[in-house]
Structures are given as C-alpha cells and as structure tokens.
Write an enzyme that holds these catalytic residues in place. Structure first.
Site, PDB file in Angstrom:
ATOM      1  N   HIS A  91       0.848  -1.188   0.000  1.00 43.39           N
ATOM      2  CA  HIS A  91       0.000   0.000   0.000  1.00 43.39           C
ATOM      3  C   HIS A  91       0.881   1.236   0.000  1.00 43.39           C
ATOM      4  O   HIS A  91       1.933   1.271   0.655  1.00 43.39           O
ATOM      5  CB  HIS A  91      -0.915   0.018   1.232  1.00 43.39           C
ATOM      6  CG  HIS A  91      -2.065   0.968   1.123  1.00 43.39           C
ATOM      7  ND1 HIS A  91      -1.917   2.323   1.331  1.00 43.39           N
ATOM      8  CD2 HIS A  91      -3.376   0.773   0.813  1.00 43.39           C
ATOM      9  CE1 HIS A  91      -3.085   2.919   1.164  1.00 43.39           C
ATOM     10  NE2 HIS A  91      -3.988   2.008   0.850  1.00 43.39           N
ATOM     11  N   ASP A 122      -7.786  -4.404  -0.335  1.00 42.16           N
ATOM     12  CA  ASP A 122      -8.384  -4.605  -1.656  1.00 42.16           C
ATOM     13  C   ASP A 122      -8.328  -6.072  -2.073  1.00 42.16           C
ATOM     14  O   ASP A 122      -9.244  -6.572  -2.727  1.00 42.16           O
ATOM     15  CB  ASP A 122      -7.663  -3.745  -2.700  1.00 42.16           C
ATOM     16  CG  ASP A 122      -7.798  -2.269  -2.427  1.00 42.16           C
ATOM     17  OD1 ASP A 122      -8.926  -1.827  -2.138  1.00 42.16           O
ATOM     18  OD2 ASP A 122      -6.794  -1.543  -2.485  1.00 42.16           O
TER      19      ASP A 122
END
Length: 557
Positions: free
Chosen positions: A431, A488
């Site tokens: 991320h 995600d």
C-alpha cells in the site's frame, strides 16, 4: 539553491492533555491553536429554520444529531478550533526590509492562563518557525504548525505574496496538507488508522456501521438513545423520489454502474435543494439524505443493469442488511440474509468509510470549496474513486486472478512480478500509505475466510487467491518488501464470493466512502469561516507572447 531550516519545540503532551480536560483525548493541535490564537472562544451560531420535514421523525433531528453548537470537547468543537490555525497568521515587515510571516498577537491577553498559579504572568509563547532562503539571498521565516501527534507542517500560505511570486512545487501533493481536519488519521509507518481517535481494528470488530456513521459525522460514539433516533432518521430518508427512477432507464443496459452513480447522485440536488449552505440544520439534513439515499441509488443502478424490477428499502432492516435486500431480493421472493455475509459486508463498509485526504476525498473538498451542492460534491468524489488507481483496485485484483487462471500458473506470474523488467504487477499487495501491514487487512482477512467457509465455494479464482495469500505471507521477497495482501485483495475475494459482479465492486466502495465524504463536507462547511476556494498554482512550461498569424500564412508543422 533554496534552503529551509527550522526551529521547533517538543510538544508538552501532558500539558496539552490537561488543556483538553478529557483524559486520554490528546489534542495537541487544538491546544496549540488556543495558545496562539487571538480568539479565545468561537461565537455561537444562530439557529436556522429547518426545511419542511419529509417525515414527522425529522422534528427530532437536533436531539439525535449534533447540528447546532458542537458538544463540549467533541470532535466537532476541536475541529472548529483547529480551523483557526490558518486564520490567525499574518504578515509583518522586518526592520531590514525583508518581509516574513509570523503569528498574530499572543493569546495571553485574551485567553485564560494555563498555569496553576493565577498570580503568575503567562509566558509569551515563542512561535516555531522555519527559515526559507531563496537563491537571491532573501530569507523568510514561515510558521511551523503541528498536528495532534506533533508532526510538523511548514505554513507557506503567505509565501507567494511576501516573496513577490515564489511558490512551492509538490506534484501529487504528497508533502502538502490541504486542510485541517479532526476526522481520520493514518500512521503509515506504524500501520494504524483512526476514526475520530478510535482504532479501525477495534471499530471493525465491535461497532456496527450505523455507530461508525454517527462517529464520523458527530465526533463521538452515540448513546443508545442517540443511536436509535439516528437509525430511524436514516431509514426515514432511504427512499428516493419516484421521478428519479426514470433517470436510470435512460442509460444503456451495459452502462458501468459508476457512470450511473455519478449522474444519479448529482441529480439529487434537483429534488433536495439546499437554500442556505451555511445553515447547520440544512447541512445535517443534506448529510443524512446523502448517506441514506446512496445505497438505494446503488441498488437501483444494479437492478437497472440486470433488467430487474426495483426493490424498495425496508424499515425493519439495518443499513447493510437493507442494502443487500435491495440488491438481491425479488418482488416474488425475499433474499435470505445470512448474518455472516451481512457482517462481512458491514466490516467492508466500516473499513472503507474514510481514509484521510485521498484522491476522491480531496476532490470532494475541492468541489465544496466553490460552495457547490453537497450532492454535486459527492458526485465528483465518485468520479475520482472510479479510477483503477483508486477505488478500482479490488476490481483489478479479480482481473489479475482471472489472468493467472489456475494455481499451477502462479509460479510463472510470481516470477514475472519479481522481474523488474516485466510490466506485470501483482494487484492487492502492499500500500502506498502503509509502510507496514494495512491495518484494515487483518479484519477483512478474517471475514474473508468466514465467508468462504460458510458458502463452501470452489471457485478456481478463489483457490488462486488463497494460494497467492500463502505465498505472500511466507515468501522472503514479499516479506522483505512488506508486500502483504492489502484490504483490496481480501475485499475483492469477499465481494466475488457473495455474488457481486466485478463492475459493482467500486460502487460498493462508493457507498461506504460516501459516509466519509459527507463527514468531510460537513466539517468543511460548518467551520465558522466560509471555506476558501481551492486555487493551486502551476509551473508553466508553454510558449509566451506568441503573435497571431493569419491562416493563409501559416507554415505546415
């Protein structure tokens, strides 16, 4: 080259905590403002007349939702205090002719002393400053501001005017704070995310989504009475005007649901206009309408794309259960709501409700700075979220799994991902903000495995996903680079297992994030000062002072 040096003081954390008067609710930013501001207290805002109620329950709006003066010590009050930061900076002229920025008069003469001895004279606070030296030798002292955890921010708001045109350049705004906010905080290096000071993992484990909505909007968790009345208000606003449904029928059957959502949310401004953007009552009413109606619009978009009849919301269901009902129920048959699935989607919503000043949230704030309708502002946020680099990441995960295809092909794609010369990238790992593990991933991973166990699905793509997870958690290449599965990755698997089509993934993200957008809009609009319109500078590299040439005299390029 220009140089920047700074002087600063360590934060008096204990003193700041005492100033807030709330044990464990440290707010260095607000305490700092009070110590350096020329205004001791915010003037009360006069009560505004509320628009006609859609249902009788709206008469209790002010009791269940903080739409008037903020509660004492609440997140809303602290945010309003923090908003004074920029307002109390002004320019002065130095004796040597070099201009600089400095803080306004000390609050010592207007604010009560923070010392225990009332006879002691208050100290004159020494402002923190950074000195910027330009190539021509001119030096400017710029205020250094601090947030609630002590992180420093060099205030360059006056630099352009004082220097006669000098600006800073920050492509992508990675080192620029565009606002003062008390809603969400990310500690990327530690892998922490907080909503109004509450850790995201604790909220995902213990709170339901209605509590989180109230928390983000109001700054505090609701009492039992407040929650009951707030939930009733959300249900009262969940219906949409029947004429709005005809808008959906004008789209092609294969239109992407996000394009429909952009239009439908913006269209709400035609049916629920705001006559006074500065009215606290109308601000609260607009946020309630947005949060209540966005799931209904998303469900209608889904049903329209499938050519199925619209299913209306039910007052006997909670926020998330009602959404699933509107998506999957039929007029002829109800949708069986499994508690495990409902909770998994609820956790998805909690984890995605807000995430500091990301691309879509800053888009909403930019639109709001022009005093645009909140419905138009949220529509702009949906458009920004639509991009594959932002909200489309979980959709990209499923596309990647489809490309890999089978477990046997995983080693080939792992090798491609490790090859710097290969453009292939594993989606859903690592991320940009979190330099450690994404804190949202742990709870989403737990719900993911619960859903897969419950449904007992043997989808080949889900098998590929679980094998990729095992590799990422054990392979030294991924561990060393902290390329752990992010939220995600797991959310994409959950949504696919529950039965959502891939093009609805970003829509669900938008439904959850609409809460954060509404909270950010409300915080911005409820500040005492009218928000300043966003107007970034640019580094212009085009032509200068060209002369018009008649078309018959122009040479081919």
């Amino acid at each position: 080259p220009a140089s920047l040096s700074s002087t600063s003081r360590p934060i008096d954390r204990a003193g700041a905590s005492r100033r807030t008067g709330r044990s464990g609710r440290l707010d260095c930013g607000a305490a700092y403002v009070r110590a350096h501001s020329t205004t001791a207290q915010l003037p009360p805002r006069g009560a505004q007349e509320m628009p006609p109620a859609e249902r009788p329950i709206e008469a209790n709006l002010s009791k269940a939702f903080s739409i008037g003066s903020p509660r004492k010590g609440s997140g809303a009050e602290r945010a309003a205090s923090a908003a004074l930061l920029a307002a109390n900076l002004h320019a002065t002229e130095l004796s040597d002719g070099v201009r600089r920025t400095s803080r306004g008069p000390s609050a010592a003469s207007t604010a009560p002393s923070l010392k225990s001895d009332p006879q002691e004279e208050p100290e004159e606070p020494r402002p923190d400053v950074a000195t910027l030296t330009l190539p021509d030798g001119r030096a400017f002292e710029l205020p250094v501001l601090r947030d609630a955890v002590g992180q420093m921010f060099v205030d360059v708001q006056k630099l352009h005017g004082l220097s006669g045109g000098a600006c800073t350049f920050d492509n992508g705004f990675g080192s620029t704070a565009s606002c003062v906010s008390a809603i969400t905080y990310i500690d990327g290096s530690a892998g922490k995310l907080y909503y109004r000071g509450y850790g995201i993992e604790e909220l995902a484990e213990k709170a339901n989504f209605e509590e989180v909505i109230f928390l983000l909007l109001d700054g505090e968790l609701p009492t039992a009475t407040e929650k009951a009345e707030f939930v009733a208000q959300l249900k009262a606003h969940s219906m949409v005007n029947e004429q709005l449904i005809t808008l959906f029928k004008s789209f092609r059957h294969d239109a992407h649901p996000m394009s429909i959502m952009c239009s439908a949310v913006a269209a709400l401004s035609s049916y629920y206009p705001i006559t006074d953007m500065r009215s606290r009552d109308q601000q609260a009413l607009a946020t309630l309408r947005l949060i209540a109606k966005v799931p209904t619009l998303a469900a209608i978009a889904y049903k329209t794309a499938k050519g199925e009849p619209v299913v209306y919301p039910r007052d006997d269901l909670g926020y998330v259960a009602n959404f699933l009902h509107m998506l999957f129920a039929q007029p002829t048959a109800p949708y069986k709501l499994d508690p495990v699935v409902v909770r998994a989607i609820e956790v998805f919503f909690v984890l995605h409700a807000d995430h500091e000043q990301n691309a879509s949230t800053s888009t909403v704030r930019t639109a709001a700075s022009s005093q645009a309708s909140p419905y138009a502002c949220l529509s702009s946020g949906i458009a920004s979220l639509w991009g594959p680099a932002h909200g489309g990441a979980n959709e990209a995960v499923i596309k990647m799994l489809t490309e890999i295809g089978t477990v046997e092909r995983i080693p080939h794609f792992i090798a491609k991902a490790k090859d710097k010369a290969d453009p292939f990238r594993l989606m859903g790992f690592g991320h940009r903000v979190y330099k450690n593990y994404d804190p949202r991933s742990r709870e989403m991973r737990r719900r993911c495995h619960e859903v897969l166990k419950l449904l007992g699905k043997h989808d080949p793509l889900l098998e590929v996903a679980m094998k990729l997870e095992d590799i990422a958690l054990t392979d030294e290449y991924f561990i060393k680079r902290k390329l752990f599965p992010n939220v995600d990755f797991y959310s994409g698997i959950v949504l696919k297992a529950v039965g959502f089509p891939v093009d609805m993934f970003t829509v669900l993200f938008a439904v959850a994030r609409s809460v954060g957008w509404a909270a950010q809009w409300k915080e911005m609009e409820s500040a005492e000062a009218v928000p300043r319109i966003n107007r970034p500078r640019q580094i212009y590299v085009g032509e200068i002072d060209r002369k018009y040439v008649p078309i018959e005299n122009r040479a081919p390029q």
